[in-house]
Design a protein around this motif. Structure first.
Motif, PDB file in Angstrom:
ATOM      1  N   UNK A 238      12.341 -20.768  -5.444  1.00  0.00           N
ATOM      2  CA  UNK A 238      13.659 -21.325  -5.764  1.00  0.00           C
ATOM      3  C   UNK A 238      14.514 -20.349  -6.565  1.00  0.00           C
ATOM      4  N   UNK A 239      13.886 -19.583  -7.461  1.00  0.00           N
ATOM      5  CA  UNK A 239      14.641 -18.618  -8.250  1.00  0.00           C
ATOM      6  C   UNK A 239      15.240 -17.547  -7.356  1.00  0.00           C
ATOM      7  N   UNK A 240      14.464 -17.088  -6.364  1.00  0.00           N
ATOM      8  CA  UNK A 240      14.975 -16.082  -5.433  1.00  0.00           C
ATOM      9  C   UNK A 240      16.057 -16.665  -4.531  1.00  0.00           C
ATOM     10  N   UNK A 241      15.884 -17.921  -4.104  1.00  0.00           N
ATOM     11  CA  UNK A 241      16.901 -18.571  -3.273  1.00  0.00           C
ATOM     12  C   UNK A 241      18.197 -18.753  -4.050  1.00  0.00           C
ATOM     13  N   UNK A 242      18.072 -19.252  -5.294  1.00  0.00           N
ATOM     14  CA  UNK A 242      19.253 -19.538  -6.108  1.00  0.00           C
ATOM     15  C   UNK A 242      20.050 -18.271  -6.415  1.00  0.00           C
ATOM     16  N   UNK A 243      19.371 -17.135  -6.443  1.00  0.00           N
ATOM     17  CA  UNK A 243      20.061 -15.865  -6.717  1.00  0.00           C
ATOM     18  C   UNK A 243      21.028 -15.500  -5.603  1.00  0.00           C
ATOM     19  N   UNK A 244      20.782 -16.005  -4.387  1.00  0.00           N
ATOM     20  CA  UNK A 244      21.699 -15.740  -3.272  1.00  0.00           C
ATOM     21  C   UNK A 244      21.634 -16.934  -2.309  1.00  0.00           C
ATOM     22  N   UNK A 245      22.236 -18.033  -2.740  1.00  0.00           N
ATOM     23  CA  UNK A 245      22.187 -19.267  -1.947  1.00  0.00           C
ATOM     24  C   UNK A 245      22.893 -19.105  -0.601  1.00  0.00           C
ATOM     25  N   UNK A 246      23.950 -18.308  -0.584  1.00  0.00           N
ATOM     26  CA  UNK A 246      24.689 -18.125   0.666  1.00  0.00           C
ATOM     27  C   UNK A 246      23.795 -17.532   1.741  1.00  0.00           C
ATOM     28  N   UNK A 247      23.012 -16.516   1.374  1.00  0.00           N
ATOM     29  CA  UNK A 247      22.099 -15.897   2.338  1.00  0.00           C
ATOM     30  C   UNK A 247      21.071 -16.911   2.835  1.00  0.00           C
ATOM     31  N   UNK A 248      20.589 -17.754   1.921  1.00  0.00           N
ATOM     32  CA  UNK A 248      19.604 -18.779   2.297  1.00  0.00           C
ATOM     33  C   UNK A 248      20.195 -19.771   3.290  1.00  0.00           C
TER      34      UNK A 248
END
Length: 549
Positions: A238-248
């Motif tokens: 989640x920390x990695x996702x939240x760092x770039x939510x648009x990419x996710x």
């Protein structure tokens, strides 16, 4: 064009791992390294790292969904769940307790088979205090379940899930797939990232609940990783996702258009590798924090400890904006006079350093510094080209962008301690003469470090020199280099190391060491801040006894 679940081949996902095989193997290597490091650490450091990772995951998986919890509430929830302390800690926002309890439940029961009842149980844990929501059951109703963004009247539909009438059958099929692909089962998926990526995409595409699908879907991905590896993973997707939510969201949107998911696997692999690297950084940070408190725990009053702990809670990136008297008053719940006095004591004890001046006076915890030798500019450039060649082949890796250097040690230092360190290096350098060394062989360590090694004579000279530095530095160093070397890369997989051996040319660098350098950790990287020059006379082989041993 339709969505993936509307296709004839749903849910028979197809993919190729041809472009990500090295990354998949690298993840397995990194997991092994983290496990080994954790086992070698004191119990207190190991548990602190796990504790911090739980807090990070709880906060970040909620922020992705637009829920923002105080760190204090999440910390209290973790303590309550794990039985840390003699009392139950007060939690202001009950939703923080819910997400924390869910994550701990998933982690503790990662080996169990999945079932519809268990997923409903997860949903009940997550929303036990919610009102106006159907809890612990699949969604119902005729309204479409859509993922939408944009203002009212300008909504953009990114995805529409299957009709609610189809959800029970879809989820029965999903649960069967999840269990059948587990280790030692008939349709086992051997690679943990591949299984986790498919599990997350598959679940999110069904979107079976009225709310909470993202959080439960990420918990499922962690369960899949842990099950396939055979042990709980220490990372925060989640920390990695939240760092770039648009990419996710872009990757997820693309993946939900068809059932050929190679691009989704590539994205999810990169995401998971980033999460694992952040976990390694957290371990390093926690170890440094533990050493710090070993030095100062019994020299600070309760207010000071509370403030310093709060600053360390910011993690490896540091306490944003530094500490001020006003912030100190708020955290310690004390008067301005007491805050000013406490801050001065922290300065006198060399716990804090100044950043800023006069009315803008701010404070920060002692910084991390490193002492090193640097090769000549020409050698730095040539080693940089080696790193660039390897990076172009295998992608980003540890130390790929760092200048070539020979680390001697690392240490904490306040401004005053830093002056003492500089004086030690200045006095030490005044008694040294420049000397020539030769680095002529690429080697590796079992921990995934690839490096250039000096020849036998240069090893002896540098080792003697480094030993002398250790004896002259009066500040406690928390890391010593045992054998002189110049790193090409750190935390590399065995496959990447073999690739490097196959493609990198033979090396033979001779250069003159004529100074010792001080480096400061800024964010995730060290920056060279000052050089201390030796006497400008060459030293011959028979003169090595001149070093201060």
């Amino acid at each position: 064009m339709g969505y993936n679940w509307e296709k004839k081949d749903w849910p028979n996902f197809s993919y190729s791992i041809a472009g990500i095989e090295q990354q998949l193997y690298q993840f397995t290597e990194m997991i092994g390294e983290v496990t080994g490091v954790l086992k070698s650490l004191p119990d207190s450091v190991r548990e602190e790292t796990k504790y911090e990772m739980l807090i990070s995951e709880a906060i970040k998986t909620s922020e992705i969904e637009g829920e923002f919890f105080s760190r204090e509430d999440v910390m209290s929830s973790v303590k309550n769940n794990l039985g840390l302390g003699e009392k139950m800690w007060f939690v202001r926002d009950k939703r923080a307790s819910a997400i924390t309890d869910l994550l701990i439940h998933v982690k503790h029961n990662f080996q169990d088979e999945l079932s519809v009842a268990e997923l409903w149980n997860w949903h009940e844990i997550l929303f036990r205090d919610a009102k106006g929501l159907r809890i612990g059951v699949w969604r119902e109703g005729t309204s479409p379940m859509q993922v939408v963004s944009g203002a009212i009247g300008k909504e953009e539909v990114h995805f529409e899930a299957p009709d609610s009438k189809k959800v029970p059958a879809e989820m029965k099929q999903f649960v069967a797939w999840f269990n059948d692909t587990a280790p030692n089962k008939r349709k086992v998926i051997i690679d943990p990232i591949v299984r986790a990526a498919i599990a997350h995409l598959y679940f999110e595409s069904i979107h079976p609940f009225e709310d909470g699908n993202g959080r439960i879907g990420r918990a499922l991905a962690e369960k899949a990783l842990s099950q396939t590896l055979g042990r709980p993973v220490l990372l925060s997707l989640s920390k990695s996702i939240e760092a770039n939510k648009t990419a996710y969201y872009n990757a997820l949107k693309e993946a939900q258009q068809k059932n050929e998911i190679s691009n989704w696997l590539s994205y999810f692999t990169t995401l998971t590798l980033n999460a694992q690297r952040e976990a390694q950084e957290l371990i390093d940070f926690t170890l440094r924090k533990t050493i710090f408190f070993d030095d100062f725990r019994y020299r600070l009053n309760d207010r000071q400890l509370k403030v310093v702990k709060r600053m360390f809670e910011a993690g490896p990136t540091g306490f944003e904006g530094g500490m001020t008297a006003k912030k100190y008053m708020g955290i310690a719940k004390t008067s301005k006079a007491t805050a000013t006095r406490d801050l001065q004591e922290l300065l006198d004890l060399d716990v804090f350093s100044y950043i800023g001046e006069s009315r803008a006076m701010k404070y920060d915890i002692r910084a991390v510094y490193a002492i090193a030798f640097y090769p000549s500019t020409e050698v730095i450039k040539e080693v940089g080209e080696l790193k660039k060649t390897l990076k172009n082949k295998i992608g980003n890796y540890g130390s790929c962008d760092a200048e070539a250097h020979i680390t001697i040690s690392q240490l904490f230092a306040s401004d005053r301690e830093l002056d003492a360190v500089k004086n030690c290096l200045r006095n030490w350098s005044a008694n040294q003469k420049p000397f020539e060394v030769r680095f002529n062989e690429i080697k590796k360590y079992d921990n995934g470090t690839l490096f250039i090694a000096p020849d036998e004579h240069s090893t002896a000279v540098l080792s003697a020199c480094m030993k002398s530095v250790h004896k002259n530095i009066t500040i406690r160093e928390f890391y010593h280099t045992k054998v002189p070397h110049m790193s090409i890369g750190r935390k590399l997989s065995a496959e990447h190391i073999q690739t490097a051996f196959n493609m990198l040319p033979n090396v033979d660098f001779t250069f003159r060491c004529d100074c010792i350098s001080l480096r400061k950790l800024k964010g995730k990287f060290f920056e060279r801040i000052e050089d201390f020059v030796f006497l400008d006379q060459p030293i011959h082989e028979q003169e090595t006894q001149l070093f201060n041993l």
